[in-house]
Write a protein that holds these residues in place. Structure first.
Motif, short mmCIF file in Angstrom:
data_model
loop_
_atom_site.label_atom_id
_atom_site.label_comp_id
_atom_site.label_asym_id
_atom_site.label_seq_id
_atom_site.Cartn_x
_atom_site.Cartn_y
_atom_site.Cartn_z
N SER A 3 0.69 -1.23 -0.04
CA SER A 3 0.00 -0.03 0.17
C SER A 3 0.79 1.33 -0.09
O SER A 3 0.63 2.19 0.81
CB SER A 3 -0.96 -0.06 1.18
OG SER A 3 -1.91 -0.98 1.09
N SER A 4 2.01 1.27 -0.92
CA SER A 4 2.71 2.59 -0.91
C SER A 4 2.80 3.13 -2.20
O SER A 4 3.41 4.44 -2.21
CB SER A 4 4.26 2.09 -0.46
OG SER A 4 4.70 1.09 -1.65
N ALA B 179 -1.78 1.50 -3.57
CA ALA B 179 -2.38 2.08 -2.67
C ALA B 179 -3.80 3.10 -3.21
O ALA B 179 -4.79 3.04 -2.67
CB ALA B 179 -1.82 3.01 -1.82
N MET C 135 -2.77 9.45 -0.11
CA MET C 135 -1.79 8.47 0.45
C MET C 135 -1.54 8.19 2.01
O MET C 135 -1.61 7.11 2.42
CB MET C 135 -0.62 8.70 -0.21
CG MET C 135 -0.40 8.58 -2.06
SD MET C 135 -0.83 6.77 -2.28
CE MET C 135 0.74 6.15 -2.29
N LYS D 90 -7.67 7.49 4.43
CA LYS D 90 -7.98 6.16 5.24
C LYS D 90 -9.50 6.03 5.22
O LYS D 90 -10.00 4.68 5.04
CB LYS D 90 -7.69 6.38 6.72
CG LYS D 90 -6.17 6.43 6.71
CD LYS D 90 -5.74 6.69 8.34
CE LYS D 90 -4.26 6.64 8.57
NZ LYS D 90 -3.75 6.96 9.97
N ARG E 74 -10.52 4.62 1.83
CA ARG E 74 -9.86 3.24 1.64
C ARG E 74 -11.00 2.26 2.31
O ARG E 74 -11.23 1.35 1.71
CB ARG E 74 -8.58 3.24 1.96
CG ARG E 74 -8.05 1.69 1.78
CD ARG E 74 -6.25 1.62 2.24
NE ARG E 74 -5.65 2.56 1.24
CZ ARG E 74 -5.34 3.92 1.75
NH1 ARG E 74 -5.45 4.53 2.57
NH2 ARG E 74 -4.52 4.53 0.49
#
Length: 471
Positions: free
Chosen positions: A273-274, A353, A419, A425, A428
């Protein structure tokens, strides 16, 4: 108990079981249209239908990749036509393919060496095929490769023109469209063209052709576009078949060539997830200034990235030659720039990500289904509707307002929000919930897409007695 999911292994159908069950497919010659039509053909093939693809010689798929299909090509001179004006190109395409497609289909119908044709499925963008179906007395279904929501807006174009929203006026871009409360005027699915009258003529032909068809197929699922599906079903009064996501119904072959595996090899070395994946599809074009600003924004964000820069993405440039050499060096230290990447494998990779996308329907749906949040940068037509819904309705994306010059500082801010910020968050978390819904729709126990596909197979099979008696 774990839900039963539609098998990804195609059923083996004996050749004699395919007798009398042939479907002809006619896709538009754009990658974003060819791919879902081929996927639909594969789906129907696993259900016992023989598949014939009719295609232009322009931008044609490689038949050797699909040995289970039969191909016939229309030899029309459209190669000299520019694709920079997509509406003008569609006009040429519909004009030049009319007679050749009619002749090709008539030959297929009279071929005693092939199994009879149950029906044909044309891309909604081929507006002349309704007349061909009537002339040859052959059932015709339509595949709309975009979403249902955007298609419902297309269907409302006459009303939107009457209300003065169209043609779009610069002074009204930020105005809410009262009849579509989630959209602003700038989100309406139009495109710049030298022939605006044909734009409305084409949309009208596309919508009316779908209304007069034997059914409309969509690469979507009920839960994602429930309201639009209900509204369209009531307005059209023909069967609607939301049977997506197509790519989740079929096995996906991994790339094998070195130039196809570079992106995956690089992703394998990155942290989970980068990575931000950046790709703007096969038709979108950028000007030099936006291209350079995007490059600086990626460099300044300090986030690892995989950036697909296809040849021709930037007007007047073959690839990355417009970027300053020092900037190219900085970019290559942080990420990877490639000319092509296997998008389905990229989006499913644990290192990815965020997806910075033009919001074409295929890309939008694939991102949702893989649980990858989006940075939305729509360019034209239905992409603008898709982006607005991704951001404000499904709430799985951030992004830039369409039609505005993008500056590197804004790009850096949006990337960081997506990101590393709290907002990212939350997005996501929501997109993972949609991923689960996309998975559930494929289940054999009351999955909406599974049941819709069963209806489609039965619907096509019901044509057989009618069609075969006349052939």
């Amino acid at each position: 108990m774990e839900k039963q999911i539609m098998s990804s292994t195609p059923k083996k159908i004996k050749m004699e079981e395919r007798k009398g069950r042939r479907v002809v497919l006619f896709p538009l010659p754009f990658q974003g249209h060819i791919r879902p039509m081929i996927q639909l053909g594969n789906l129907l093939h696993t259900r016992g239908f023989s598949i014939t693809i009719v295609h232009t010689t322009f931008n044609s798929p490689d038949p050797s990749l699909y040995p289970h299909f039969t191909f016939h090509f229309l030899h029309e001179d459209i190669l000299s036509q520019s694709q920079t004006d997509i509406i003008a190109f569609l006009k040429v395409l519909n004009t030049n393919c009319l007679q050749s497609f009619t002749d090709c289909l008539a030959r297929l119908l009279s071929d005693d060496h092939e199994s009879p044709i149950s029906c044909f499925i044309s891309d909604a963008g081929f507006t002349f095929t309704g007349e061909v179906a009537r002339q040859l007395n052959l059932p015709r279904l339509v595949l709309r490769t975009g979403g249902v929501t955007s298609f419902f807006v297309f269907a409302a174009f006459p009303f939107l023109r009457e209300k003065g929203y169209l043609p779009i006026q610069e002074s009204r871009l930020e105005e809410q469209v009262a009849e579509f409360p989630h959209l602003k005027v700038k989100d309406l699915p139009v495109i710049k063209t030298c022939d605006p009258d044909y734009l409305f003529e084409h949309v009208s032909g596309m919508v009316n052709g779908a209304k007069s068809s034997a059914g409309v197929i969509f690469n979507t699922f009920q839960e994602l576009e429930d309201a639009a599906i209900a509204a369209l079903s009531q307005d059209f009064q023909v069967p609607i078949f939301p049977i997506g996501p197509f790519h989740k119904l079929l096995p996906n072959s991994p790339p094998t060539q070195p130039d196809q595996t570079a992106a995956i090899t690089w992703l394998d070395k990155q942290a989970p997830s980068s990575v931000i994946y950046v790709s703007f599809g096969t038709l979108a074009a950028l000007n030099e200034q936006d291209f350079v600003e995007i490059a600086w924004g990626l460099a300044n964000s300090k986030q690892p990235f995989l950036w697909v820069v296809r040849p021709g993405l930037v007007n007047g440039s073959d690839w990355v030659d417009l970027l300053p050499k020092g900037l190219i060096g900085d970019l290559r230290e942080r990420g990877l720039i490639v000319k092509w990447a296997p998008q389905l494998q990229v989006l499913a990779h644990p290192s990815v990500a965020v997806f910075w996308t033009h919001n074409g329907w295929n890309s939008t749906l694939e991102s949702v289904c893989e649980g990858v949040p989006m940075i939305c940068m729509p360019c034209f037509t239905d992409q603008k509707v898709n982006a607005r819904y991704a951001r404000d309705i499904w709430r799985v994306g951030l992004g830039f307002e369409s039609g505005k010059l993008i500056e590197r500082e804004e790009i850096e801010r949006v990337i960081r929000r997506a990101m590393v910020g709290e907002e990212g968050k939350e997005i996501r978390k929501r997109v993972l919930e949609w991923k689960e819904k996309a998975r559930d729709c494929l289940g054999a126990n009351n999955g909406s897409s599974f049941e819709s596909l069963e209806r489609l197979v039965s619907h096509i099979s019901s044509f057989d007695s009618l069609v075969f008696s006349s052939q």
